[in-house]
Design an enzyme around this catalytic site. Structure first.
Site, PDB file in Angstrom:
ATOM      1  N   ASP A  12       0.830  -0.901  -0.299  1.00 14.92           N
ATOM      2  CA  ASP A  12       0.133  -0.089  -0.062  1.00 14.92           C
ATOM      3  C   ASP A  12       0.939   1.188   0.037  1.00 14.92           C
ATOM      4  OD1 ASP A  12      -1.817   1.944   0.320  1.00 14.92           O
ATOM      5  OD2 ASP A  12      -2.290   1.162   2.624  1.00 14.92           O
ATOM      6  N   GLN A  94       3.140   4.187   2.521  1.00 12.18           N
ATOM      7  CA  GLN A  94       3.103   3.967   4.210  1.00 12.18           C
ATOM      8  C   GLN A  94       3.317   2.185   4.294  1.00 12.18           C
ATOM      9  OE1 GLN A  94      -1.858   3.359   5.550  1.00 12.18           O
ATOM     10  NE2 GLN A  94      -0.785   1.110   4.933  1.00 12.18           N
ATOM     11  N   ASP A 131      -7.601  -7.700   0.968  1.00  7.63           N
ATOM     12  CA  ASP A 131      -7.629  -5.673   1.433  1.00  7.63           C
ATOM     13  C   ASP A 131      -8.408  -6.081   2.491  1.00  7.63           C
ATOM     14  OD1 ASP A 131      -6.510  -3.533   1.538  1.00  7.63           O
ATOM     15  OD2 ASP A 131      -7.842  -2.557   0.693  1.00  7.63           O
ATOM     16  N   TYR A 231       0.350   0.462  14.605  1.00 12.84           N
ATOM     17  CA  TYR A 231      -0.009   0.440  13.724  1.00 12.84           C
ATOM     18  C   TYR A 231       0.350   0.784  12.604  1.00 12.84           C
ATOM     19  CZ  TYR A 231      -4.120   0.888  10.949  1.00 12.84           C
ATOM     20  OH  TYR A 231      -5.071   0.888   9.217  1.00 12.84           O
ATOM     21  N   LYS A 234      -3.495  -2.584   7.748  1.00 14.46           N
ATOM     22  CA  LYS A 234      -2.999  -3.930   8.131  1.00 14.46           C
ATOM     23  C   LYS A 234      -2.457  -4.592   7.537  1.00 14.46           C
ATOM     24  CE  LYS A 234      -5.776  -5.839  11.024  1.00 14.46           C
ATOM     25  NZ  LYS A 234      -4.739  -6.729  12.853  1.00 14.46           N
ATOM     26  N   ASP A 235      -2.254  -6.109   7.088  1.00 13.49           N
ATOM     27  CA  ASP A 235      -0.864  -6.778   6.161  1.00 13.49           C
ATOM     28  C   ASP A 235      -1.756  -7.220   4.756  1.00 13.49           C
ATOM     29  OD1 ASP A 235       0.256  -6.937   8.714  1.00 13.49           O
ATOM     30  OD2 ASP A 235      -1.001  -7.969   9.252  1.00 13.49           O
ATOM     31  N   ASP A 236      -2.403  -7.301   4.429  1.00 14.82           N
ATOM     32  CA  ASP A 236      -3.309  -7.774   3.668  1.00 14.82           C
ATOM     33  C   ASP A 236      -2.666  -8.077   2.335  1.00 14.82           C
ATOM     34  OD1 ASP A 236      -4.740  -5.254   4.045  1.00 14.82           O
ATOM     35  OD2 ASP A 236      -3.801  -3.753   3.389  1.00 14.82           O
TER      36      ASP A 236
HETATM   37  C1  F6R Z   1      -6.765   1.067   6.709  1.00 15.05           C
HETATM   38  C2  F6R Z   1      -8.046   1.589   7.480  1.00 15.05           C
HETATM   39  C3  F6R Z   1      -8.981   2.061   7.686  1.00 15.05           C
HETATM   40  C4  F6R Z   1      -8.349   3.081   8.564  1.00 15.05           C
HETATM   41  C5  F6R Z   1      -9.037   4.469   8.813  1.00 15.05           C
HETATM   42  C6  F6R Z   1      -8.304   4.894   9.184  1.00 15.05           C
HETATM   43  O1  F6R Z   1      -6.022   0.320   5.843  1.00 15.05           O
HETATM   44  O2  F6R Z   1      -7.710   0.398   7.857  1.00 15.05           O
HETATM   45  O3  F6R Z   1      -9.681   1.855   8.348  1.00 15.05           O
HETATM   46  O4  F6R Z   1      -7.498   2.365   9.662  1.00 15.05           O
HETATM   47  O5  F6R Z   1      -9.615   4.519   7.953  1.00 15.05           O
HETATM   48  O6  F6R Z   1      -7.113   5.690   8.532  1.00 15.05           O
HETATM   49  P1  F6R Z   1      -6.199   6.907   9.924  1.00 15.05           P
HETATM   50  O7  F6R Z   1      -5.974   6.610  11.337  1.00 15.05           O
HETATM   51  O8  F6R Z   1      -5.285   6.929   8.897  1.00 15.05           O
HETATM   52  O9  F6R Z   1      -6.966   8.002   9.073  1.00 15.05           O
HETATM   53 MG    MG Z   2      -3.781   0.797   3.261  1.00 13.72          MG
HETATM   54 MG    MG Z   3      -4.389  -2.226   1.982  1.00 16.44          MG
END
Ligand code: F6R
Ligand code: MG
Ligand code: MG
Length: 368
Positions: A12, A94, A131, A231, A234-236
């Site tokens: 990602d 990321q 994902d 954090y 996730k690892d997808d």
């Molecule tokens: C990312 C994911 C999303 C984020 C959420 C908050 O892969 O699963 O659910 O965790 O959109 O994202 P932030 O904390 O980056 O604003």
């Molecule tokens: Mg992501």
């Molecule tokens: Mg992803």
């Protein structure tokens, strides 16, 4: 017979509108980079996305864990990250957790699944990309496809398939070096099940045919938060599965996705959801999910890939998707409660811990 390596490397590196999908320009940048700089190194490639992740499939003759192949993909992701930053995409770069490439992208953030194969006269194989979930998401579908005649008719009908399979399972909580166990199906299926139920810790890394010793499955096992210590999404996971003849049929590998197993990784990497089988290049939506998996079928000859066939693009799977949406609704009705939100050990944000620490100070021991 030619020895060919199939490599999927996925990351990602930035997404439109949150964690939804990469931009067209980002995909093109990665794709063009691989085509231009991979000349003379790789034989063929396919680049696509599932949710916010870009996966690079390459064929070559360099074997797994080859530094040149890994660097090519790493550099393609770096080139993509530049574009992602220039477009203001969310989470640019990321998954590229370290700043300098050190020979192998394993442990640097991207997910990797690779397999060197002795090419069969016809070589059908599947490329899975998931994902909003973790590598353990493949545990149940693999268990069912390789051990259960309710999904794999070949276990009854084909003498070679009936000889069974060897599972190589990794304890991903052990991060110093790889810690693995080899277990044989069918004799040890209860031991296999005992491990695979714990999806956050035990993950299928590979599966081999016992009839020929050939590798059938290679799955990615990287858990980002074990690497980064915090954090970072996730690892997808990604996965390669060879099919047909002495291996399970393509449809037998797909069959368990009917039951849309409950997996971790929905909203903020902190909720469970059914794993919804989706068409290629599907984006993310409702509550940043649900967890999705795509599966493209290919054939290859001396490394040359056919076009992909989109296995979940079929009316049957529309019905399964509807079921998965209904199950998702049922779970979401529970909100933060019970099995909907993940246990403390698996939450990907530290906010709850901080709240609990603060509240602990306010607890009082009542005098009798
Ligand atoms: C990312 C994911 C999303 C984020 C959420 C908050 O892969 O699963 O659910 O965790 O959109 O994202 P932030 O904390 O980056 O604003
Ligand atoms: Mg992501
Ligand atoms: Mg992803």
């Amino acid at each position: 017979m030619a020895k060919i390596t199939l490599s999927i490397i996925k990351a990602d590196i930035g997404s439109i509108g949150g964690h939804i999908k990469p931009s067209q320009k980002l995909l093109e940048t990665v794709s063009n980079y691989i085509k231009e700089k991979g000349r003379g190194l790789i034989i063929d490639s396919y680049i696509g996305h599932t949710g916010d992740d870009i996966a690079i499939l390459t064929t070559h003759k360099k074997g797994p864990s080859n530094p040149k192949i890994h660097k090519l993909c790493w550099d393609a992701f770096l080139a993509g990250t530049k574009i992602a930053k220039s477009q203001g995409l969310y989470g640019a770069g990321q998954d590229l957790l370290v700043s300098a490439f050190s020979g192998n992208v394993k442990g640097m953030g991207p997910q990797v699944a690779e397999m060197e194969i002795e090419e069969r006269p016809a070589e059908p194989f599947l490329m899975f990309m998931a994902d909003k979930t973790e590598p353990g998401a493949f545990n149940l579908p693999l268990y069912l496809a390789f051990t259960d005649p309710m999904h794999n008719a070949g276990l009854i009908l084909s003498p070679k398939v009936k000889e069974g399979f060897k599972f190589v399972i990794m304890d991903v909580s052990y991060t110093k070096v790889d810690k693995i166990i080899e277990l044989k199906a069918p004799e040890e299926i209860y031991d296999i099940a005992a491990l695979l139920r714990d999806t956050g810790r035990f993950v299928v890394e590979s599966i081999f045919s016992r009839a020929s010793g050939e590798q059938v499955v290679s799955a990615s096992t990287t858990r980002l938060h074990n690497i980064a210590g915090k954090y970072v999404g996730k690892d997808d996971p990604v996965m390669l599965v060879r099919t047909q003849k002495d291996f399970p049929a393509t449809g037998e590998i797909l069959s368990p996705y009917t039951i849309t197993p409950l997996v971790a990784g929905f909203m903020r990497g902190s909720h469970n959801s059914p794993l919804m089988p989706v068409k290629k290049n599907t984006s993310i939506s409702f509550f940043d999910g649900p967890a999705i998996v795509s599966c493209l079928a290919f054939c290859e000859k001396e490394g040359k890939l056919t076009e992909s066939a989109d296995t979940f693009d079929h009316p049957y799977w529309d019905y399964v998707r509807e079921q998965a949406a209904q199950e998702t609704q049922e779970l979401r009705r529970q909100g933060f409660f019970g099995a909907d939100m993940l246990p403390m050990s698996e939450l990907e944000y530290t906010g709850v811990m901080e709240t609990l620490k603060e509240l602990e100070k306010r607890f009082k021991i009542r005098k009798k």
